[in-house]
Design a protein around this motif. Structure first.
Motif, short mmCIF file in Angstrom:
data_model
loop_
_atom_site.label_atom_id
_atom_site.label_comp_id
_atom_site.label_asym_id
_atom_site.label_seq_id
_atom_site.Cartn_x
_atom_site.Cartn_y
_atom_site.Cartn_z
N GLY A 281 0.81 -1.22 0.00
CA GLY A 281 0.00 0.00 0.00
C GLY A 281 0.84 1.26 0.00
N SER A 282 2.15 1.11 -0.05
CA SER A 282 3.04 2.27 0.00
C SER A 282 3.62 2.55 -1.39
N SER A 283 3.41 3.78 -1.88
CA SER A 283 3.95 4.12 -3.21
C SER A 283 5.47 4.04 -3.23
N LYS A 284 6.08 4.31 -2.08
CA LYS A 284 7.55 4.23 -2.03
C LYS A 284 8.01 2.77 -2.24
N VAL A 285 7.33 1.84 -1.56
CA VAL A 285 7.68 0.42 -1.73
C VAL A 285 7.33 -0.05 -3.14
N ARG A 295 0.14 3.97 -5.45
CA ARG A 295 -1.06 3.59 -4.69
C ARG A 295 -2.29 4.27 -5.29
N ASP A 296 -2.17 5.56 -5.65
CA ASP A 296 -3.33 6.28 -6.21
C ASP A 296 -3.79 5.66 -7.52
N GLU A 297 -2.81 5.31 -8.36
CA GLU A 297 -3.18 4.69 -9.65
C GLU A 297 -3.88 3.35 -9.43
N TYR A 298 -3.40 2.61 -8.44
CA TYR A 298 -4.07 1.34 -8.12
C TYR A 298 -5.49 1.62 -7.65
N MET A 299 -5.64 2.61 -6.77
CA MET A 299 -6.96 2.91 -6.21
C MET A 299 -7.94 3.38 -7.29
N ARG A 300 -7.39 4.00 -8.35
CA ARG A 300 -8.28 4.40 -9.45
C ARG A 300 -8.93 3.16 -10.07
N ASP A 317 -2.87 -9.92 -3.79
CA ASP A 317 -1.65 -10.53 -3.21
C ASP A 317 -0.86 -9.42 -2.53
N ILE A 318 -0.27 -9.75 -1.39
CA ILE A 318 0.54 -8.76 -0.68
C ILE A 318 1.84 -9.39 -0.21
N ILE A 319 2.93 -8.65 -0.39
CA ILE A 319 4.23 -9.09 0.13
C ILE A 319 4.59 -8.18 1.30
N VAL A 320 4.91 -8.78 2.44
CA VAL A 320 5.38 -7.95 3.56
C VAL A 320 6.89 -8.13 3.72
N GLY A 321 7.55 -7.05 4.21
CA GLY A 321 8.97 -7.15 4.50
C GLY A 321 9.86 -7.05 3.28
N PHE A 322 9.38 -6.38 2.23
CA PHE A 322 10.27 -6.11 1.10
C PHE A 322 11.40 -5.20 1.61
N PRO A 323 12.63 -5.31 1.05
CA PRO A 323 13.73 -4.47 1.56
C PRO A 323 13.33 -2.99 1.60
N GLY A 324 13.59 -2.37 2.73
CA GLY A 324 13.29 -0.93 2.87
C GLY A 324 11.89 -0.65 3.37
N ASP A 329 5.42 2.31 6.13
CA ASP A 329 4.99 1.72 4.85
C ASP A 329 3.99 0.60 5.10
N PHE A 330 4.32 -0.22 6.08
CA PHE A 330 3.44 -1.35 6.39
C PHE A 330 2.07 -0.85 6.85
N GLU A 331 2.08 0.22 7.65
CA GLU A 331 0.80 0.82 8.09
C GLU A 331 -0.05 1.22 6.88
N GLN A 332 0.62 1.71 5.84
CA GLN A 332 -0.13 2.12 4.64
C GLN A 332 -0.79 0.92 3.97
N THR A 333 -0.12 -0.23 4.05
CA THR A 333 -0.73 -1.45 3.50
C THR A 333 -1.97 -1.82 4.32
N LEU A 334 -1.84 -1.71 5.64
CA LEU A 334 -3.00 -2.03 6.49
C LEU A 334 -4.17 -1.08 6.19
N GLN A 335 -3.83 0.20 5.98
CA GLN A 335 -4.91 1.17 5.67
C GLN A 335 -5.56 0.83 4.33
N LEU A 336 -4.74 0.36 3.40
CA LEU A 336 -5.29 -0.01 2.09
C LEU A 336 -6.33 -1.13 2.25
N LEU A 337 -6.05 -2.08 3.13
CA LEU A 337 -7.03 -3.15 3.36
C LEU A 337 -8.35 -2.57 3.86
N ASP A 338 -8.26 -1.59 4.76
CA ASP A 338 -9.48 -0.95 5.27
C ASP A 338 -10.23 -0.27 4.14
#
Ligand code: 5AD
Ligand code: SF4
Length: 458
Positions: A281-285, A295-300, A317-324, A329-338
């Motif tokens: 859920g993080s554009s940086k990741v 993330r915005d393009e995905y949400m569109r 599908d979600i990958i957690v713990g990608f380098p960096g 960033d992880f919080e943003q993934t959780l927010q995306l699920l919401d």
């Protein structure tokens, strides 16, 4: 692509006069499951018959997956178990993604292996069998330099109602974590004509559900002058008389265009389900992963689907713990699920893979931290699924009957939006309902499935 639980119901045996027997075990995604159906067809055509256990077989084959390290280890464990049989006339072969990735190194690691063949070489599989039969003990098919797809009229399908059709093989993306471009080679689309002929042929044989397969079905491009894109192909397959359900997997958000939603909206037989892997859920990741969308393009894309004419079930599908990946960033993934409210998801700890660009990345996330994030993510998703599934209680859904739980006295159905709906049905006098479409009222729900009662009189 995701693991599949396709039942291995049918065992194939032409008229086996030669005593040539094979055992085949498949790991990994639906692409692999379907490749195995084609490989089985080729074997049977060449006079082999399929047996239930490796012990009974002359030829033992593993169709392998290397998407994560754990998947890759499985085949080496299997081979290890059989080392002692090497001298007893058994021939071992490694097919698929691990074969392609490890190549001839497999012969060093497991010297009792005689055949190593990646999926891009399956068109030569029949020839390789002949070489094996001639006593050659180092047979390989490892070239990725191909424009061909593996089409065969001999496919032996495991399921009599739901059939896979590969429309595109390989992948031209270069996601930083992913081994697929190295194991399955460059993208090759089949002609629309051959896909349509296969779909019509399946409908004539009585199949009512078709699942279009590819690593990235959205980038399908008909190589023939007709030049159909994926949305056109999807709509045309859905119009084949006799086909009641069409599914497709897997989609890449970057290539998931509006026309696909329009095709779905105007064809009821295209199932109410879209699997759209987001990964983070993080554009940086996402940028570090080289996913080619924010993330915005995905949400569109999600907004298109949520504001469509029909209600679509969304999975990812979600990958957690990608380098960096930081806590933020992880919080943003959780927010995306919401925000998205997926009906289901596949979640993975990042697993470093050979050849991929992420291997060299710094700021690795320790395994305990990956595990912690995975559990938090899964817990959150479980709560979402409990709530979403409960919303179905009281509704009447059409299911394709796929099986029976004898011990529970229930039939197993699947809804168009890809939920499992187990249901009771009045005594059928021994008649199987498998393959039928029935209406079922949902009475209970859990995190992963629904329970109900048939309202169809058969
Ligand atoms: N580590 C963890 N998960 C991975 N996937 C692909 N490569 C990796 C990897 N190196 C996941 C992605 C993909 C799914 C099929 O597998 O989420 O969508
Ligand atoms: Fe399928 Fe990818 Fe695994 Fe190969 S590596 S079997 S393409 S999931």
């Amino acid at each position: 692509m995701n693991s599949s639980n396709t039942p291995r119901a049918n065992r194939y045996n032409k008229t086996n006069v030669s005593g040539k027997t094979f055992y085949l075990e498949t790991f990994g995604c639906q692409m692999n499951v379907h490749d195995s159906e084609k490989v089985v067809g080729t074997l049977v055509e060449q006079g082999y018959s399929q047996v239930e256990t490796p012990e009974e077989a002359h030829l033992v084959l593993y169709n392998t997956c290397s998407i994560r390290d754990k998947a890759e280890q499985k085949v080496f464990n299997r081979l290890q178990n059989f080392k002692r049989d090497a001298g007893k006339g058994k021939v071992f072969g490694v097919l698929g993604c691990v074969a392609q990735q490890e190549g001839e190194k497999i012969f060093d690691r497991a010297p009792h292996v005689s055949l190593v063949c990646g999926s891009a070489s399956y068109t030569r599989f029949g020839e390789m069998l002949v070489q094996i039969e001639a006593g050659n003990r180092r047979v390989t098919g490892l070239s990725l330099d191909t424009e061909e797809t593996f089409d065969t009229p001999f496919t032996r399908r495991d399921n009599p109602h739901r059939a896979y059709i590969t429309i595109i093989e390989g992948c031209d993306k270069s996601c930083a974590y992913c081994v697929v471009p190295f194991t399955r080679g460059p993208e090759r689309s089949r002609t629309s004509e051959s896909v349509m002929a296969e779909a019509r042929g399946l409908a004539e044989k009585g199949y009512s559900e078709i699942q279009l397969l590819g690593q990235n079905v959205n980038s399908y491009r008909d190589p023939s002058p007709a030049g159909w894109d994926f949305a056109t192909l999807l709509a045309r397959v859905a119009e084949v008389p006799g086909i009641r359900r069409v599914r497709y997997t897997t989609s890449h958000p970057r290539d998931f265009v509006r026309a696909i939603v329009d095709a779905m909206d105007s064809n009821e037989s295209i199932c109410d389900h879209v699997h759209l892997p987001v990964q983070s859920g993080s554009s940086k990741v996402l940028a570090a992963m080289d996913r080619l969308y924010t993330r915005d393009e995905y949400m569109r894309r999600i907004d298109w689907l949520k504001s469509a004419k029909r209600k679509y079930s969304l999975t990812t599908d979600i990958i957690v713990g990608f380098p960096g990946e930081t806590e933020a960033d992880f919080e943003q993934t959780l927010q995306l699920l919401d925000e998205v409210q997926y009906d289901s998801l596949f979640s993975f700890k990042y697993s470093p893979r050979p050849n991929t660009s992420a291997l060299a990345m710094e700021d690795k996330v320790p395994d305990e931290e990956k595990q912690r994030r995975l559990l938090i993510l899964q817990e959150k998703q479980r709560a979402i699924q409990i709530r979403r599934n409960a919303e179905s209680i009281g509704s009447v859904r059409e299911v394709l009957v796929e099986g029976r739980h004898e011990s529970l006295g229930q039939w197993i159905g699947r809804t168009s939006d890809n939920r499992t709906l187990n249901f009771s049905h009045p005594e059928t006098g021994g008649k199987s309902l498998i393959g039928q479409y029935l209406s079922v009222r949902v009475t209970r729900s859990g995190p992963n499935s629904l329970v109900g009662e048939s309202v169809t009189v058969v």
